[in-house]
Design a protein around this motif. Structure first.
Motif, mmCIF file in Angstrom:
data_model
loop_
_atom_site.group_PDB
_atom_site.id
_atom_site.type_symbol
_atom_site.label_atom_id
_atom_site.label_comp_id
_atom_site.label_asym_id
_atom_site.label_seq_id
_atom_site.Cartn_x
_atom_site.Cartn_y
_atom_site.Cartn_z
ATOM 1 N N UNK A 49 -22.491 -29.882 15.277
ATOM 2 C CA UNK A 49 -23.661 -30.173 14.460
ATOM 3 C C UNK A 49 -23.278 -30.229 12.987
ATOM 4 N N UNK A 50 -22.440 -29.299 12.542
ATOM 5 C CA UNK A 50 -21.999 -29.292 11.151
ATOM 6 C C UNK A 50 -21.285 -30.589 10.798
ATOM 7 N N UNK A 51 -20.396 -31.034 11.670
ATOM 8 C CA UNK A 51 -19.658 -32.279 11.398
ATOM 9 C C UNK A 51 -20.590 -33.481 11.374
ATOM 10 N N UNK A 52 -21.520 -33.517 12.317
ATOM 11 C CA UNK A 52 -22.460 -34.640 12.371
ATOM 12 C C UNK A 52 -23.323 -34.690 11.125
ATOM 13 N N UNK A 53 -23.859 -33.537 10.730
ATOM 14 C CA UNK A 53 -24.689 -33.487 9.534
ATOM 15 C C UNK A 53 -23.891 -33.928 8.309
ATOM 16 N N UNK A 54 -22.652 -33.468 8.210
ATOM 17 C CA UNK A 54 -21.826 -33.820 7.053
ATOM 18 C C UNK A 54 -21.578 -35.321 6.986
ATOM 19 N N UNK A 55 -21.186 -35.913 8.105
ATOM 20 C CA UNK A 55 -20.910 -37.352 8.124
ATOM 21 C C UNK A 55 -22.158 -38.148 7.765
ATOM 22 N N UNK A 56 -23.307 -37.745 8.274
ATOM 23 C CA UNK A 56 -24.561 -38.464 7.972
ATOM 24 C C UNK A 56 -24.955 -38.289 6.505
ATOM 25 N N UNK A 57 -24.732 -37.098 5.952
ATOM 26 C CA UNK A 57 -25.076 -36.868 4.552
ATOM 27 C C UNK A 57 -24.204 -37.699 3.616
ATOM 28 N N UNK A 58 -22.911 -37.753 3.903
ATOM 29 C CA UNK A 58 -22.012 -38.557 3.068
ATOM 30 C C UNK A 58 -22.396 -40.034 3.154
ATOM 31 N N UNK A 302 -22.384 -28.014 2.462
ATOM 32 C CA UNK A 302 -21.919 -28.211 3.836
ATOM 33 C C UNK A 302 -20.399 -28.320 3.891
ATOM 34 N N UNK A 303 -19.805 -29.019 2.920
ATOM 35 C CA UNK A 303 -18.351 -29.151 2.909
ATOM 36 C C UNK A 303 -17.672 -27.799 2.700
ATOM 37 N N UNK A 304 -18.297 -26.937 1.897
ATOM 38 C CA UNK A 304 -17.737 -25.609 1.667
ATOM 39 C C UNK A 304 -17.693 -24.821 2.975
ATOM 40 N N UNK A 305 -18.766 -24.911 3.748
ATOM 41 C CA UNK A 305 -18.811 -24.202 5.026
ATOM 42 C C UNK A 305 -17.787 -24.769 6.008
ATOM 43 N N UNK A 306 -17.713 -26.087 6.083
ATOM 44 C CA UNK A 306 -16.760 -26.722 6.997
ATOM 45 C C UNK A 306 -15.324 -26.385 6.620
ATOM 46 N N UNK A 307 -15.021 -26.402 5.342
ATOM 47 C CA UNK A 307 -13.660 -26.104 4.879
ATOM 48 C C UNK A 307 -13.309 -24.652 5.144
ATOM 49 N N UNK A 308 -14.228 -23.744 4.838
ATOM 50 C CA UNK A 308 -13.967 -22.316 5.051
ATOM 51 C C UNK A 308 -13.719 -21.993 6.516
ATOM 52 N N UNK A 309 -14.360 -22.736 7.407
ATOM 53 C CA UNK A 309 -14.180 -22.483 8.844
ATOM 54 C C UNK A 309 -13.069 -23.338 9.445
ATOM 55 N N UNK A 310 -12.383 -24.096 8.621
ATOM 56 C CA UNK A 310 -11.288 -24.922 9.104
ATOM 57 C C UNK A 310 -11.738 -26.082 9.967
ATOM 58 N N UNK A 314 -8.400 -32.830 5.352
ATOM 59 C CA UNK A 314 -8.404 -33.969 4.437
ATOM 60 C C UNK A 314 -8.489 -35.294 5.193
ATOM 61 N N UNK A 315 -7.809 -35.398 6.327
ATOM 62 C CA UNK A 315 -7.864 -36.639 7.105
ATOM 63 C C UNK A 315 -9.278 -36.909 7.613
ATOM 64 N N UNK A 316 -9.936 -35.866 8.099
ATOM 65 C CA UNK A 316 -11.296 -36.032 8.599
ATOM 66 C C UNK A 316 -12.251 -36.380 7.462
ATOM 67 N N UNK A 317 -12.078 -35.734 6.310
ATOM 68 C CA UNK A 317 -12.931 -36.023 5.154
ATOM 69 C C UNK A 317 -12.731 -37.459 4.684
ATOM 70 N N UNK A 318 -11.479 -37.920 4.703
ATOM 71 C CA UNK A 318 -11.201 -39.301 4.290
ATOM 72 C C UNK A 318 -11.829 -40.292 5.262
ATOM 73 N N UNK A 319 -11.791 -40.001 6.538
ATOM 74 C CA UNK A 319 -12.389 -40.893 7.539
ATOM 75 C C UNK A 319 -13.900 -41.005 7.336
ATOM 76 N N UNK A 320 -14.524 -39.894 6.997
ATOM 77 C CA UNK A 320 -15.967 -39.911 6.735
ATOM 78 C C UNK A 320 -16.274 -40.780 5.522
ATOM 79 N N UNK A 321 -15.495 -40.632 4.464
ATOM 80 C CA UNK A 321 -15.721 -41.425 3.247
ATOM 81 C C UNK A 321 -15.471 -42.901 3.508
#
Length: 392
Positions: A49-58, A302-310, A314-321
């Motif tokens: 859910x965290x990943x989905x929300x992040x991708x949709x927000x970006x 949301x990115x802070x939470x995702x990063x803190x939990x591993x 960077x590859x996943x963040x770049x793919x979202x962007x």
């Protein structure tokens, strides 16, 4: 003692048999907005859910910036940006099942797109090309509502009708804080509670109704407190916390679907951009206020939470962007094409059976268009003859 003092001192005692119809205590919202991100509860949030929300927000943020740019290029007549409010928009769409209905306001294009509406079709109304731009029945998304709060009674009517028919459907209606000052807001909440309709009201309190701050609209402790007066629960949530908004709305949807009736949710957020491209927000608020809210950005939280939990490398963040950029490029390319418009569409889909006035207006416009076409081709009006006298 004066007459006014006597009146003020009078306190009628209810008859002994009088009892409140509803205990107001369970309906009251919390004193502070509910939060998940940055608290211990965040550790239990579903990673997917965290990943989905992040991708949709970006993706939503990029949609906002691209649409705003299109207004500056003359490709959109107006665009009410929801930058800073993306958590409310995306969470609202994701909290619904496919069979449910979304009733958006004019600022809720991100929620509309998140429900599956084509990004270009979602902007068609704001471009001035069509009445709505998409088929409401295909995606179960009502037309974007420009008049304030008029979509709320519609949502209640649909939800009540679905309940009478035995359909397992919930309606989620979105409105801004300014819309809560409209009579439609009162009427919708009142009937929803009386009928126990399966509808959820999401108020995005972004601080301003154009230039009017919330303090000049209401003296209530919060907008969520208004729910008690109608006999439904009120929930107060941090509107920039996507996980919290999704959780609160999902709970309200489940409650409505299970026969528990309506819920009023106030999401406290902020409109970072101007009301629309036609608004100068610097006339009624300062830069310091905006910067304070930028530090509470929903994507950063949301990115802070995702990063803190591993959960976000960077590859996943770049793919979202990159996915967001691809969407923006496609939107830009398609919006830069001149649409093929038929002026006669002004009269299509207004009424199932056109009224006499509409038929008269349609005939007048058709005659004007035909006369203009004749003049442009060099024919004498009404002859239908070309320059050489041939018939077309």
């Amino acid at each position: 003692m004066t007459v006014m003092e006597q009146r003020g001192a009078y306190r009628p005692t209810p008859p002994p048999a009088w009892q409140p119809r509803t205990d107001p205590a369970p309906l009251l919202p919390d004193t502070e907005p509910y939060r998940v991100l940055g608290t211990e509860a965040a550790a239990h949030a579903d990673p997917e859910l965290l990943r989905t929300l992040h991708a949709r927000l970006v993706r939503g943020r990029r949609y906002n910036t691209q649409a705003t740019a299109l207004t500056k290029q003359g490709r959109l007549a107006v665009y009410p940006s929801s930058t800073g409010q993306e958590a409310c928009e995306i969470a609202a769409a994701l909290a619904l099942e496919e069979r449910d209905w979304l009733f958006p306001s004019y600022r809720d294009t991100l929620a509309v797109v998140a429900r599956g509406v084509d990004p270009v079709e979602a902007l068609t109304l704001l471009r001035g090309d069509w009445h709505t731009g998409y088929d409401p029945y295909e995606h179960r998304v009502a037309p974007l509502s420009t008049p304030l709060a008029t979509q709320l009674p519609h949502a209640v009517g649909l939800a009540h009708a679905a309940r009478l028919k035995g359909d397992d459907v919930v309606a989620l209606a979105m409105v801004g804080d300014g819309g809560t000052s409209e009579g439609d807001f009162h009427e919708a909440l009142n009937f929803a509670a009386v009928w126990q309709a399966p509808v959820v009201f999401l108020v995005q309190n972004n601080g301003f109704a154009i230039s009017v701050p919330l303090a000049k609209q209401t003296a209530a402790p919060s907008l969520a407190h208004k729910a008690v007066g109608y006999g439904m629960p009120g929930r107060l949530v941090d509107g920039n916390d996507a996980v919290a908004v999704h959780e609160v709305l999902s709970d309200a949807v489940r409650r409505a679907r299970g026969g528990g009736g309506p819920t009023l949710v106030e999401a406290v957020t902020y409109r970072v951009e101007a009301h629309t491209n036609a608004d100068d927000a610097t006339r009624y608020r300062g830069d310091a206020e905006v910067e304070t809210w930028r530090r509470h950005d929903p994507i950063d939280l949301l990115e802070r939470e995702l990063t803190d939990r591993g959960l976000l490398g960077e590859d996943a963040a770049r793919a979202v962007r990159e996915d967001a950029e691809a969407m923006a490029a496609d939107l830009r390319a398609r919006m830069n094409r001149d649409p093929e418009l038929d002026p006669m569409d002004l009269f299509a889909h207004v009424y199932a059976e056109p009224t006499p006035h509409l038929r008269e207006q349609r005939a007048l416009l058709r005659a004007e268009l035909e006369a203009a076409a004749e003049a442009e081709s060099g024919n004498e009006p009404g002859t239908g003859a070309g320059p050489e006298g041939t018939r077309r």
